[in-house]
Scaffold this motif. Structure first.
Motif, mmCIF file in Angstrom:
data_model
loop_
_atom_site.group_PDB
_atom_site.id
_atom_site.type_symbol
_atom_site.label_atom_id
_atom_site.label_comp_id
_atom_site.label_asym_id
_atom_site.label_seq_id
_atom_site.Cartn_x
_atom_site.Cartn_y
_atom_site.Cartn_z
ATOM 1 N N UNK A 1 0.834 -1.199 0.000
ATOM 2 C CA UNK A 1 0.000 0.000 0.000
ATOM 3 C C UNK A 1 0.871 1.253 0.000
ATOM 4 N N UNK A 2 1.899 1.239 0.844
ATOM 5 C CA UNK A 2 2.826 2.366 0.926
ATOM 6 C C UNK A 2 3.568 2.531 -0.401
ATOM 7 N N UNK A 3 3.995 1.396 -0.956
ATOM 8 C CA UNK A 3 4.684 1.397 -2.245
ATOM 9 C C UNK A 3 3.810 2.058 -3.311
ATOM 10 N N UNK A 4 2.552 1.677 -3.323
ATOM 11 C CA UNK A 4 1.613 2.231 -4.294
ATOM 12 C C UNK A 4 1.480 3.737 -4.161
ATOM 13 N N UNK A 5 1.446 4.207 -2.924
ATOM 14 C CA UNK A 5 1.297 5.646 -2.697
ATOM 15 C C UNK A 5 2.574 6.394 -3.091
ATOM 16 N N UNK A 6 3.738 5.841 -2.737
ATOM 17 C CA UNK A 6 4.997 6.501 -3.099
ATOM 18 C C UNK A 6 5.162 6.519 -4.620
ATOM 19 N N UNK A 7 4.584 5.540 -5.268
ATOM 20 C CA UNK A 7 4.632 5.484 -6.735
ATOM 21 C C UNK A 7 3.961 6.698 -7.385
ATOM 22 N N UNK A 8 3.004 7.306 -6.685
ATOM 23 C CA UNK A 8 2.371 8.524 -7.211
ATOM 24 C C UNK A 8 3.322 9.721 -7.157
ATOM 25 N N UNK A 9 4.426 9.556 -6.445
ATOM 26 C CA UNK A 9 5.407 10.646 -6.303
ATOM 27 C C UNK A 9 6.043 10.607 -4.929
ATOM 28 N N UNK A 10 7.279 11.131 -4.788
ATOM 29 C CA UNK A 10 7.980 11.103 -3.504
ATOM 30 C C UNK A 10 7.154 11.736 -2.391
ATOM 31 N N UNK A 11 7.178 11.126 -1.219
ATOM 32 C CA UNK A 11 6.430 11.638 -0.056
ATOM 33 C C UNK A 11 7.162 11.386 1.251
ATOM 34 N N UNK A 12 6.598 11.925 2.296
ATOM 35 C CA UNK A 12 7.125 11.724 3.648
ATOM 36 C C UNK A 12 6.200 10.776 4.416
ATOM 37 N N UNK A 13 6.694 10.283 5.542
ATOM 38 C CA UNK A 13 5.897 9.426 6.404
ATOM 39 C C UNK A 13 4.634 10.136 6.856
ATOM 40 N N UNK A 14 4.798 11.378 7.158
ATOM 41 C CA UNK A 14 3.675 12.201 7.627
ATOM 42 C C UNK A 14 2.566 12.271 6.592
ATOM 43 N N UNK A 15 2.950 12.519 5.335
ATOM 44 C CA UNK A 15 1.948 12.622 4.278
ATOM 45 C C UNK A 15 1.336 11.268 3.929
ATOM 46 N N UNK A 16 2.153 10.222 4.041
ATOM 47 C CA UNK A 16 1.627 8.880 3.807
ATOM 48 C C UNK A 16 0.550 8.556 4.832
ATOM 49 N N UNK A 17 0.817 8.952 6.054
ATOM 50 C CA UNK A 17 -0.141 8.742 7.125
ATOM 51 C C UNK A 17 -1.464 9.415 6.784
ATOM 52 N N UNK A 18 -1.379 10.659 6.332
ATOM 53 C CA UNK A 18 -2.607 11.378 5.971
ATOM 54 C C UNK A 18 -3.276 10.747 4.760
ATOM 55 N N UNK A 19 -2.465 10.329 3.796
ATOM 56 C CA UNK A 19 -3.011 9.707 2.585
ATOM 57 C C UNK A 19 -3.765 8.423 2.942
ATOM 58 N N UNK B 1 14.066 1.479 -8.492
ATOM 59 C CA UNK B 1 13.765 0.518 -9.564
ATOM 60 C C UNK B 1 13.197 -0.780 -8.987
ATOM 61 N N UNK B 2 13.901 -1.277 -7.960
ATOM 62 C CA UNK B 2 13.493 -2.534 -7.313
ATOM 63 C C UNK B 2 12.086 -2.402 -6.717
ATOM 64 N N UNK B 3 11.832 -1.237 -6.118
ATOM 65 C CA UNK B 3 10.524 -0.987 -5.523
ATOM 66 C C UNK B 3 9.427 -1.004 -6.567
ATOM 67 N N UNK B 4 9.700 -0.391 -7.691
ATOM 68 C CA UNK B 4 8.715 -0.352 -8.783
ATOM 69 C C UNK B 4 8.412 -1.763 -9.289
ATOM 70 N N UNK B 5 9.479 -2.548 -9.442
ATOM 71 C CA UNK B 5 9.299 -3.941 -9.865
ATOM 72 C C UNK B 5 8.443 -4.711 -8.869
ATOM 73 N N UNK B 6 8.759 -4.521 -7.596
ATOM 74 C CA UNK B 6 8.024 -5.222 -6.544
ATOM 75 C C UNK B 6 6.541 -4.850 -6.607
ATOM 76 N N UNK B 7 6.269 -3.578 -6.798
ATOM 77 C CA UNK B 7 4.877 -3.105 -6.875
ATOM 78 C C UNK B 7 4.142 -3.779 -8.023
ATOM 79 N N UNK B 8 4.769 -3.762 -9.206
ATOM 80 C CA UNK B 8 4.134 -4.352 -10.391
ATOM 81 C C UNK B 8 3.954 -5.850 -10.226
ATOM 82 N N UNK B 9 4.958 -6.483 -9.638
ATOM 83 C CA UNK B 9 4.895 -7.921 -9.407
ATOM 84 C C UNK B 9 3.724 -8.254 -8.484
ATOM 85 N N UNK B 10 3.573 -7.485 -7.434
ATOM 86 C CA UNK B 10 2.478 -7.710 -6.470
ATOM 87 C C UNK B 10 1.122 -7.487 -7.146
#
Lengths: 180, 180
Positions: free
Chosen positions: B6-24, B73-82
């Motif tokens: 879920x976090x990976x998916x959100x970061x994929x929309x663009x770089x973020x902080x823990x704080x903003x992820x929490x709000x998202x 790159x690895x994170x993006x692959x992991x997201x797509x794989x999932x």
DNA sequence: TGGGTCATGTAACCTGTTACATGATTAG
DNA sequence: CTAATCATGTAACAGGTTACATGACCCA
């Protein structure tokens, strides 16, 4: 929290062993609550320490010995207290990993998503059929049991739930097909 | 598993902080997946160690400094794989503490159970209203976004879900009232 | 001066998952 | 002979929950 209380509820129907609790979980509560075998044994130990249940070892010659757990006074109180306490706001949470996937499915091509949605629908149809069978078995086995009404409420929820999922999947597939 | 993804998916929309992820999380995925603030920070550390994301500290003078996380790159692959891996059978599990309570409600008097069921219905009506508002806000804020269709699938699931719950509660209440 | 937003986390504990381990009896 | 059933668990790890902790800035 719920596993301890689920176990408490089952032991309240009469003394049982970890083994039978495991089967009972898999045969009745499984649609809306799952428990690993190892977890059941761990919780039973914790519950005995808390004084909610007590145990007695039954020696058997033809089969392995077993440990029979019974509800104590304190356990019964705890069960009733948990049932009476209206914490609906806490209990109403939905956690659905499939929806998390759907939320991020914009990264995947539409055709694959249609495929996935069709598989989801099939799973729901299968689950629906399974619950119907479970209801039939319960109805025969527990005719006249005062708890049967409540057991049936939960399984009817299951039927409503999967019917809803199937409708949603159909609508979703239609929308996706229009995007192709 | 899903929080990391879920976090990976959100970061994929663009770089973020823990704080903003929490709000998202609290503002979008919250209906079908919940995450504690502390959990998000812990997972972010674990994900950085795994190499799925990388971080950069942004120095701010008027506000506290913050840690910006980006997908590797690895994170993006992991997201797509999932996303591609069709584990629907694993993802379809229902876990509903309220139904566990209903299952054992034979221990409680019928009148109290009717009360509880009415409260459940009200909660569902409220949740339904909330999701409707969320949809309206999203629609305005993200018009034309390619992900909006998928976001709307999940919220429409929410609407279907609570409508179903309300119907079920009505039927259950009727059955219980006949028992009085 | 008090509360909200911004921004970070740690520690302890509880719950859930996965893998492993044992060993007898019984039915096909 | 082999697989299932009966019956018990342990160990390690992953994930979720609760409580606590800090501190500056801004607005009313």
């Amino acid at each position: 929290m719920s596993l301890k209380h689920g176990i408490l509820g089952l032991i309240n129907y009469g003394p049982t062993t970890g083994y039978d609790l495991d089967k009972a979980f898999k045969g009745s509560l499984n649609f809306f609550w799952q428990a690993q075998t190892s977890q059941i044994y761990r919780e039973l130990n914790a519950m005995e320490k808390q004084g909610w249940i007590s145990s007695e070892i039954i020696i058997q010659t033809d089969k392995p010995n077993k440990k029979l757990f019974s509800l104590t006074e304190i356990g019964k109180e705890e069960l009733l207290c948990w049932l009476k306490y209206n914490s609906i706001e806490d209990d109403i949470l939905v956690r659905d990993p499939f929806l998390v996937k759907v939320f991020f499915s914009g990264e995947i091509d539409t055709a694959s998503n249609i495929e996935t949605m069709k598989m989801f629908k099939e799973c729901c149809q299968y689950a629906h059929k399974k619950i119907k069978e479970t209801i039939d078995n319960f109805e025969k086995a527990f005719e006249g049991n005062k708890n049967l009404v409540y057991w049936k409420f939960t399984s009817s929820f299951g039927l409503y739930y999967y019917e809803m999922c199937i409708r949603w999947a159909d609508d979703t597939i239609k929308t996706l097909e229009d995007l192709l």
